[in-house]
Motif scaffolding. Structure first.
Motif, short mmCIF file in Angstrom:
data_model
loop_
_atom_site.label_atom_id
_atom_site.label_comp_id
_atom_site.label_asym_id
_atom_site.label_seq_id
_atom_site.Cartn_x
_atom_site.Cartn_y
_atom_site.Cartn_z
N LEU A 1 -0.10 -14.72 -0.66
CA LEU A 1 -0.17 -13.36 -1.19
C LEU A 1 1.15 -12.67 -0.92
O LEU A 1 1.55 -12.55 0.24
CB LEU A 1 -1.33 -12.59 -0.54
N ASP B 1 2.24 -9.65 -0.93
CA ASP B 1 2.31 -8.32 -0.32
C ASP B 1 1.43 -8.15 0.93
O ASP B 1 1.35 -7.07 1.49
CB ASP B 1 1.91 -7.26 -1.35
N ARG B 2 0.77 -9.24 1.36
CA ARG B 2 -0.15 -9.08 2.49
C ARG B 2 -0.49 -10.44 3.11
O ARG B 2 -0.16 -11.49 2.56
CB ARG B 2 -1.44 -8.41 2.03
N GLU C 1 -11.25 -7.67 8.17
CA GLU C 1 -10.06 -7.42 7.35
C GLU C 1 -9.79 -5.92 7.19
O GLU C 1 -8.64 -5.50 7.06
CB GLU C 1 -10.24 -8.07 5.98
N MET D 1 -4.05 -4.91 10.01
CA MET D 1 -2.94 -4.38 9.22
C MET D 1 -2.28 -5.52 8.45
O MET D 1 -1.20 -6.00 8.80
CB MET D 1 -1.94 -3.66 10.13
N VAL D 2 -2.97 -5.98 7.42
CA VAL D 2 -2.54 -7.18 6.68
C VAL D 2 -1.22 -6.97 5.95
O VAL D 2 -0.49 -7.94 5.68
CB VAL D 2 -3.63 -7.62 5.68
N ASP D 3 -0.87 -5.72 5.63
CA ASP D 3 0.36 -5.47 4.89
C ASP D 3 1.61 -5.67 5.73
O ASP D 3 2.72 -5.74 5.20
CB ASP D 3 0.36 -4.05 4.32
N GLN D 4 1.46 -5.80 7.04
CA GLN D 4 2.61 -6.01 7.92
C GLN D 4 3.06 -7.47 7.97
O GLN D 4 4.12 -7.77 8.51
CB GLN D 4 2.30 -5.52 9.34
N PRO E 1 3.23 -10.06 5.13
CA PRO E 1 3.11 -10.68 3.80
C PRO E 1 3.46 -12.16 3.84
O PRO E 1 4.22 -12.61 4.68
CB PRO E 1 4.11 -9.89 2.95
N ARG E 2 2.83 -12.90 2.94
CA ARG E 2 3.10 -14.33 2.76
C ARG E 2 2.76 -15.16 3.99
O ARG E 2 3.37 -16.21 4.24
CB ARG E 2 4.57 -14.55 2.34
#
Length: 218
Positions: free
Chosen positions: A37, A39-40, A78, A82-85, A87-88
Motif C-alpha cells: 500500500l 500510503d500506509r 487498525e 498510526m498506519v500512515d506513518q 507506508p509500503r
C-alpha cells in the motif's frame, strides 16, 4: 509483556479461563509485493485456536469462525494504529488461544494491543475489549463458554477509552433499546477496567526495565 524473545512485541493474558498469547512482527517488507500500500502500512492478523484449547480436540486448520475473528481483531486494532506513518510496510499480528472459555475475541484484542505497544508501534490509544450478554433475562459482563452458548445475546465491544471511541461492536441475538443501552454501558465499564490493567502492565514493564538498566549502568 515481552514474553516471546523472537517477536518484536508480545503479551500473554489470562482472563477467566482464557489463556492467550499475542505476538507482533514489523514493520517489515511486504510479501508478496503486489499487496504493498503506497500510503500506509498493511496490517495482517491471524487468530488461531490451538487443537487443545477446547474440550473436544479442534482440527488444526483455520475454521470460518477463526477467519472471521482474525478480520474483526485486525479492524479493531487498525483504528488505533498510526498506519500512515509506515507506508509500503507490513505488520503481522498473531494470536494463539491456548485455552478458551468464552470471550476469547475480546481477550485477544486486549492482549494484541499490549503486544503492539511492546513492539513500539505508534498508536492513538490502547484498545481494550470484552463481551456482554443476556443470560436468563439478565445483562451480564464477560460471558464464559456456557453463558456464551446457552445465553440469549452475545455482544463483543472494543473501545479506546482515552479517545472515547468504539472500534468494534457486534451482536448475536436481540435486545430492546433499553437493554442495548445498559449492555453497552456495562461493556464500556468492563473495557475501562481492562484499560487500567493495560496501563499498569505498561508502566510496570517499562519502569522495571529502565530501573534495571540504570542499576546495570551503575
Amino acid at each position: 509483556m515481552g514474553m516471546l524473545r523472537n517477536a518484536d512485541g508480545s503479551a500473554y493474558i489470562e482472563l477467566g479461563k482464557n489463556k492467550i498469547v499475542a505476538a507482533v512482527y514489523g514493520p517489515k517488507e511486504v510479501h508478496p509485493r503486489h499487496l504493498v500500500l503506497p500510503d500506509r502500512m498493511l496490517v495482517k492478523c491471524r487468530y488461531h485456536m490451538s487443537p487443545f484449547s477446547v474440550e473436544e480436540r479442534k482440527p488444526p486448520q483455520p475454521s470460518r469462525r477463526e477467519i472471521e475473528i482474525s478480520k474483526v481483531i485486525r479492524e479493531a486494532l487498525e483504528a488505533a494504529i498510526m498506519v500512515d506513518q509506515f507506508p509500503r510496510t507490513a505488520l503481522d499480528v498473531f494470536v494463539e488461544v491456548l485455552e478458551s472459555d468464552g470471550g476469547s475475541r475480546g481477550a485477544s484484542i486486549t492482549a494484541a494491543s499490549l503486544a503492539l505497544a511492546n513492539a513500539g508501534i505508534p498508536m492513538r490509544d490502547m484498545v481494550a475489549a470484552c463481551a456482554v450478554g443476556k443470560v436468563d433475562g439478565q445483562i451480564v459482563l464477560d460471558l464464559n463458554d456456557v453463558e456464551d452458548k446457552e445465553g440469549e445475546v452475545d455482544m463483543p465491544v472494543a473501545y479506546m477509552p482515552n479517545l472515547d471511541r468504539i472500534t468494534l461492536l457486534q451482536m448475536d441475538g436481540k435486545l430492546t433499546i433499553d437493554e442495548f443501552k445498559r449492555a453497552l454501558d456495562l461493556a464500556l465499564q468492563g473495557c475501562r477496567q481492562l484499560y487500567e490493567a493495560q496501563r499498569k502492565v505498561l508502566y510496570a514493564h517499562y519502569f522495571s526495565s529502565s530501573t534495571s538498566g540504570e542499576q546495570k549502568g551503575q
